[in-house]
Design a protein around this motif. Structure first.
Motif, mmCIF file in Angstrom:
data_model
loop_
_atom_site.group_PDB
_atom_site.id
_atom_site.type_symbol
_atom_site.label_atom_id
_atom_site.label_comp_id
_atom_site.label_asym_id
_atom_site.label_seq_id
_atom_site.Cartn_x
_atom_site.Cartn_y
_atom_site.Cartn_z
ATOM 1 N N ALA A 1 0.821 -1.216 0.000
ATOM 2 C CA ALA A 1 0.000 0.000 0.000
ATOM 3 C C ALA A 1 0.851 1.260 0.000
ATOM 4 O O ALA A 1 0.315 2.363 -0.128
ATOM 5 N N ALA A 2 2.142 1.116 0.156
ATOM 6 C CA ALA A 2 3.034 2.277 0.257
ATOM 7 C C ALA A 2 3.256 2.891 -1.115
ATOM 8 O O ALA A 2 4.349 2.818 -1.691
ATOM 9 N N ILE A 3 2.214 3.496 -1.674
ATOM 10 C CA ILE A 3 2.331 4.145 -2.975
ATOM 11 C C ILE A 3 2.845 5.569 -2.824
ATOM 12 O O ILE A 3 3.030 6.276 -3.815
ATOM 13 N N ALA A 4 3.039 6.005 -1.583
ATOM 14 C CA ALA A 4 3.601 7.320 -1.278
ATOM 15 C C ALA A 4 4.280 7.228 0.078
ATOM 16 O O ALA A 4 4.135 6.230 0.801
ATOM 17 N N LYS A 5 5.037 8.254 0.441
ATOM 18 C CA LYS A 5 5.687 8.272 1.743
ATOM 19 C C LYS A 5 4.636 8.307 2.851
ATOM 20 O O LYS A 5 3.529 8.822 2.660
ATOM 21 N N ASN A 6 4.987 7.773 4.019
ATOM 22 C CA ASN A 6 4.040 7.737 5.136
ATOM 23 C C ASN A 6 3.555 9.125 5.526
ATOM 24 O O ASN A 6 2.440 9.287 6.025
ATOM 25 N N THR A 7 4.394 10.133 5.307
ATOM 26 C CA THR A 7 4.018 11.499 5.687
ATOM 27 C C THR A 7 3.265 12.234 4.589
ATOM 28 O O THR A 7 2.812 13.362 4.792
ATOM 29 N N SER A 8 3.111 11.602 3.419
ATOM 30 C CA SER A 8 2.425 12.258 2.304
ATOM 31 C C SER A 8 0.921 12.294 2.543
ATOM 32 O O SER A 8 0.321 11.322 3.008
ATOM 33 N N LEU A 9 0.318 13.405 2.201
ATOM 34 C CA LEU A 9 -1.123 13.559 2.371
ATOM 35 C C LEU A 9 -1.856 12.847 1.241
ATOM 36 O O LEU A 9 -1.436 12.875 0.087
ATOM 37 N N CYS A 10 -2.968 12.200 1.601
ATOM 38 C CA CYS A 10 -3.788 11.475 0.613
ATOM 39 C C CYS A 10 -5.255 11.862 0.781
ATOM 40 O O CYS A 10 -5.708 12.196 1.878
ATOM 41 N N ALA A 11 -5.960 11.815 -0.314
ATOM 42 C CA ALA A 11 -7.424 11.920 -0.279
ATOM 43 C C ALA A 11 -7.992 10.500 -0.299
ATOM 44 O O ALA A 11 -7.649 9.713 -1.178
ATOM 45 N N ARG A 12 -8.835 10.191 0.681
ATOM 46 C CA ARG A 12 -9.426 8.847 0.762
ATOM 47 C C ARG A 12 -10.940 8.947 0.650
ATOM 48 O O ARG A 12 -11.608 9.511 1.509
ATOM 49 N N LEU A 13 -11.464 8.399 -0.430
ATOM 50 C CA LEU A 13 -12.917 8.304 -0.605
ATOM 51 C C LEU A 13 -13.345 6.931 -0.122
ATOM 52 O O LEU A 13 -12.913 5.917 -0.673
ATOM 53 N N ARG A 14 -14.182 6.895 0.894
ATOM 54 C CA ARG A 14 -14.679 5.620 1.422
ATOM 55 C C ARG A 14 -16.116 5.412 0.945
ATOM 56 O O ARG A 14 -17.017 6.204 1.255
ATOM 57 N N LEU A 15 -16.303 4.340 0.194
ATOM 58 C CA LEU A 15 -17.630 3.984 -0.308
ATOM 59 C C LEU A 15 -18.168 2.813 0.492
ATOM 60 O O LEU A 15 -17.447 1.838 0.750
ATOM 61 N N SER A 16 -19.423 2.899 0.885
ATOM 62 C CA SER A 16 -20.093 1.798 1.571
ATOM 63 C C SER A 16 -20.917 1.021 0.552
ATOM 64 O O SER A 16 -21.759 1.595 -0.145
ATOM 65 N N LEU A 17 -20.652 -0.291 0.446
ATOM 66 C CA LEU A 17 -21.342 -1.146 -0.520
ATOM 67 C C LEU A 17 -22.144 -2.206 0.209
ATOM 68 O O LEU A 17 -21.630 -2.854 1.122
ATOM 69 N N THR A 18 -23.389 -2.382 -0.190
ATOM 70 C CA THR A 18 -24.239 -3.444 0.341
ATOM 71 C C THR A 18 -24.568 -4.406 -0.784
ATOM 72 O O THR A 18 -25.218 -4.035 -1.766
ATOM 73 N N LEU A 19 -24.084 -5.648 -0.646
ATOM 74 C CA LEU A 19 -24.282 -6.686 -1.643
ATOM 75 C C LEU A 19 -24.935 -7.889 -0.981
ATOM 76 O O LEU A 19 -24.376 -8.429 -0.025
ATOM 77 N N ALA A 20 -26.100 -8.280 -1.473
ATOM 78 C CA ALA A 20 -26.787 -9.473 -0.963
ATOM 79 C C ALA A 20 -26.904 -9.440 0.559
ATOM 80 O O ALA A 20 -26.755 -10.457 1.229
ATOM 81 N N GLY A 21 -27.156 -8.282 1.130
ATOM 82 C CA GLY A 21 -27.357 -8.152 2.566
ATOM 83 C C GLY A 21 -26.091 -7.943 3.373
ATOM 84 O O GLY A 21 -26.161 -7.672 4.575
ATOM 85 N N ASN A 22 -24.916 -8.072 2.758
ATOM 86 C CA ASN A 22 -23.643 -7.849 3.447
ATOM 87 C C ASN A 22 -23.111 -6.464 3.103
ATOM 88 O O ASN A 22 -23.055 -6.094 1.930
ATOM 89 N N THR A 23 -22.704 -5.713 4.123
ATOM 90 C CA THR A 23 -22.219 -4.355 3.924
ATOM 91 C C THR A 23 -20.739 -4.267 4.261
ATOM 92 O O THR A 23 -20.299 -4.778 5.301
ATOM 93 N N GLY A 24 -19.974 -3.655 3.379
ATOM 94 C CA GLY A 24 -18.545 -3.473 3.607
ATOM 95 C C GLY A 24 -18.074 -2.164 2.996
ATOM 96 O O GLY A 24 -18.859 -1.397 2.429
ATOM 97 N N ASN A 25 -16.772 -1.912 3.104
ATOM 98 C CA ASN A 25 -16.195 -0.666 2.625
ATOM 99 C C ASN A 25 -15.247 -0.901 1.459
ATOM 100 O O ASN A 25 -14.541 -1.912 1.405
#
Length: 318
Positions: free
Chosen positions: A171-195
């Motif tokens: 997951a280290a596509i950038a330095k640990n101190t680099s700022l990132c934008a994180r879009l978190r999508l919630s998905l519900t499939l067949a009654g199961n919900t995850g991110n």
């Protein structure tokens, strides 16, 4: 230690954590990008259309959050077991990351294998198998394709899946101190919900930063057409009941009232006789009766009937 002292200590610790977070974020100089919210909303719409076609199951998606956080915090919050998809392409300068939790990936795998996902084990901490990773790669490719379409609101895009990772180091596509934008999508499939998280290093947005700082909603008609296509596809896959009308006869009511259990009623139905197939009381086909080699009665369609629509009289008799 009294209960009041314990409560006070917890309050101080929470306050200290909040202060530390404020100080840490003050070290970053960045502008919030309102167009990322618009892109996130488009991702929600696009995935709600694309995932049902991929998995043959309805999908409910929503944009849970848009955060600006360091890469190190992204890595610390990775789910276990870990599934990471790294993508590259225009307009990003460098790599971007898609993170799926176990609920999303395992439910998707079960659905793509033709199951119903009711018995998906979401407590298993074993690493994903090669088969599960293979299906996850298909899902990740679909996510990047929909991100590419969602980015069209700010310009042309050309993205592709580069690799799959199952370790936090990937997951280290950038330095640990680099700022990132994180879009978190919630998905519900067949009654199961995850991110499903989309992580984009701030530096990777360099080419489109001016466009992301503007607010432009764009044309929504494309999304409406997608929904029409989705609804049409779901209707085509729906099940309907068909009735075969073998014979229609008229009997005096007095005779019907005289029938008793054991009486035989001759409708004169013979093999090769014509019949009608109806759906919801609407004639659909003319058919010919017959039998298969196994002895079952079957019908052969001989004519497709036109469905006549009733039009209200407009009152013009001329």
């Amino acid at each position: 230690m009294s209960e009041s002292d314990t409560t006070a200590r917890r309050s101080d610790e929470a306050g200290s954590t909040l202060i530390d977070e404020i100080i840490r974020m003050s070290d970053f100089t960045f502008d919030r990008l309102p167009m990322l919210d618009i892109i996130g909303d488009r991702m929600v719409e696009n995935l709600s259309v694309a995932l049902p076609d991929l998995m043959r199951a309805m999908c409910e998606a929503s944009l849970a959050s848009l955060d600006y956080i360091p890469m190190g915090k992204v890595i610390e919050g990775l789910p276990k077991p870990t599934f990471l998809a790294v993508g590259t392409g225009h307009p990003f300068v460098g790599e971007i990351l898609v993170v799926m939790d176990q609920a999303v990936l395992m439910t998707a795998v079960e659905l793509m294998l033709g199951g119903n996902a009711k018995n998906v084990d979401l407590d298993n901490t074993d690493p994903f198998t090669a088969i599960e990773l293979g299906f996850g790669e298909r899902l990740a490719s679909a996510v990047f394709a929909e991100l590419e379409r969602s980015l069209s609101v700010v310009g042309a895009a050309n993205l592709e899946l580069d690799r799959i990772e199952t370790e936090a180091e990937g997951a280290a596509i950038a330095k640990n101190t680099s700022l990132c934008a994180r879009l978190r999508l919630s998905l519900t499939l067949a009654g199961n919900t995850g991110n499903l998280d989309l992580v984009i290093p701030y530096d990777a947005l360099e080419q489109i930063l001016p466009d992301l700082g503007k607010v432009y909603f764009g044309d929504r008609m494309v999304s409406q057409d997608q929904w029409r296509g989705l609804i049409g596809a779901q209707i085509e896959r729906a099940n309907v009941d068909l009735d075969v009308v073998l014979s229609e006869n008229v009997f005096p009511l007095q005779k019907i009232m005289s029938w008793r259990p054991g009486d035989t009623i001759d409708f004169g139905i013979e093999e090769g006789r014509d019949a009608t197939v109806t759906c919801a009381d609407t004639p659909m086909f003319n058919v010919s009766l017959g039998k298969r080699n196994n002895g079952y009665v079957a019908v052969q369609i001989t004519e497709k009937l036109e469905i006549l629509e009733d039009h209200e009289d407009d009152g013009n008799d001329n």
